[in-house]
Design a protein around this motif. Structure first.
Motif, mmCIF file in Angstrom:
data_model
loop_
_atom_site.group_PDB
_atom_site.id
_atom_site.type_symbol
_atom_site.label_atom_id
_atom_site.label_comp_id
_atom_site.label_asym_id
_atom_site.label_seq_id
_atom_site.Cartn_x
_atom_site.Cartn_y
_atom_site.Cartn_z
ATOM 1 N N ASP A 17 39.108 11.452 27.171
ATOM 2 C CA ASP A 17 38.015 10.554 27.552
ATOM 3 C C ASP A 17 37.775 10.599 29.060
ATOM 4 O O ASP A 17 36.622 10.658 29.511
ATOM 5 C CB ASP A 17 38.330 9.112 27.140
ATOM 6 N N ILE A 18 38.835 10.585 29.828
ATOM 7 C CA ILE A 18 38.719 10.616 31.289
ATOM 8 C C ILE A 18 38.112 11.937 31.748
ATOM 9 O O ILE A 18 37.239 11.959 32.625
ATOM 10 C CB ILE A 18 40.086 10.360 31.955
ATOM 11 N N GLN A 19 38.534 13.047 31.127
ATOM 12 C CA GLN A 19 37.954 14.343 31.495
ATOM 13 C C GLN A 19 36.462 14.379 31.190
ATOM 14 O O GLN A 19 35.675 14.895 31.989
ATOM 15 C CB GLN A 19 38.662 15.474 30.757
ATOM 16 N N SER A 27 30.346 6.321 33.190
ATOM 17 C CA SER A 27 31.251 5.174 33.253
ATOM 18 C C SER A 27 31.899 5.024 31.875
ATOM 19 O O SER A 27 31.495 5.664 30.905
ATOM 20 C CB SER A 27 30.468 3.904 33.588
ATOM 21 N N TRP A 28 32.903 4.150 31.805
ATOM 22 C CA TRP A 28 33.549 3.875 30.530
ATOM 23 C C TRP A 28 32.519 3.354 29.518
ATOM 24 O O TRP A 28 32.502 3.766 28.366
ATOM 25 C CB TRP A 28 34.672 2.863 30.742
ATOM 26 N N ARG A 29 31.643 2.466 29.968
ATOM 27 C CA ARG A 29 30.618 1.910 29.079
ATOM 28 C C ARG A 29 29.691 3.003 28.553
ATOM 29 O O ARG A 29 29.366 3.035 27.369
ATOM 30 C CB ARG A 29 29.803 0.848 29.805
ATOM 31 N N PRO A 35 26.839 8.569 21.380
ATOM 32 C CA PRO A 35 27.145 8.853 19.975
ATOM 33 C C PRO A 35 28.436 9.676 19.854
ATOM 34 O O PRO A 35 28.678 10.579 20.660
ATOM 35 C CB PRO A 35 25.937 9.677 19.505
ATOM 36 N N THR A 36 29.230 9.354 18.865
ATOM 37 C CA THR A 36 30.518 10.013 18.673
ATOM 38 C C THR A 36 30.371 11.526 18.545
ATOM 39 O O THR A 36 31.156 12.276 19.134
ATOM 40 C CB THR A 36 31.230 9.446 17.435
ATOM 41 N N ASP A 37 29.361 11.968 17.796
ATOM 42 C CA ASP A 37 29.202 13.409 17.622
ATOM 43 C C ASP A 37 28.863 14.099 18.941
ATOM 44 O O ASP A 37 29.271 15.236 19.183
ATOM 45 C CB ASP A 37 28.189 13.749 16.529
ATOM 46 N N LEU A 38 28.165 13.416 19.836
ATOM 47 C CA LEU A 38 27.871 13.978 21.154
ATOM 48 C C LEU A 38 29.156 14.113 21.972
ATOM 49 O O LEU A 38 29.408 15.157 22.581
ATOM 50 C CB LEU A 38 26.863 13.101 21.908
ATOM 51 N N VAL A 39 29.975 13.075 21.970
ATOM 52 C CA VAL A 39 31.233 13.108 22.715
ATOM 53 C C VAL A 39 32.136 14.219 22.170
ATOM 54 O O VAL A 39 32.759 14.963 22.943
ATOM 55 C CB VAL A 39 31.940 11.732 22.667
ATOM 56 N N GLU A 40 32.185 14.360 20.851
ATOM 57 C CA GLU A 40 32.985 15.428 20.245
ATOM 58 C C GLU A 40 32.456 16.802 20.633
ATOM 59 O O GLU A 40 33.232 17.719 20.899
ATOM 60 C CB GLU A 40 33.009 15.274 18.729
#
Length: 64
Positions: A17-19, A27-29, A35-40
């Motif tokens: 998450d930090i990377q 930001s954390w927010r 969206p989860t799929d974007l983060v993945e």
């Protein structure tokens, strides 16, 4: 430690998450609202970039 294919220098439950936050300048927010799929997908692409950069460096060293 490797999470989602990304090598992390320090074991941490939030290392990936930090990377991603650093890479995207989020930001954390913003990370939590994405969206989860974007983060993945971002994590996957960062892992692939890391993998192939390391592979390229390895091949460059062999060529010397």
């Amino acid at each position: 430690m490797i999470m989602h294919g990304i090598a992390t220098p320090v074991e941490s439950r939030y290392a990936v998450d930090i990377q991603i936050m650093r890479h995207m300048q989020w930001s954390w927010r913003e990370l939590l609202e994405a969206p989860t799929d974007l983060v993945e997908e971002i994590a996957f692409r960062m892992a692939q970039e890391s993998k192939w950069t390391a592979e390229r460096e390895k091949l460059d060293q062999q060529m010397k």
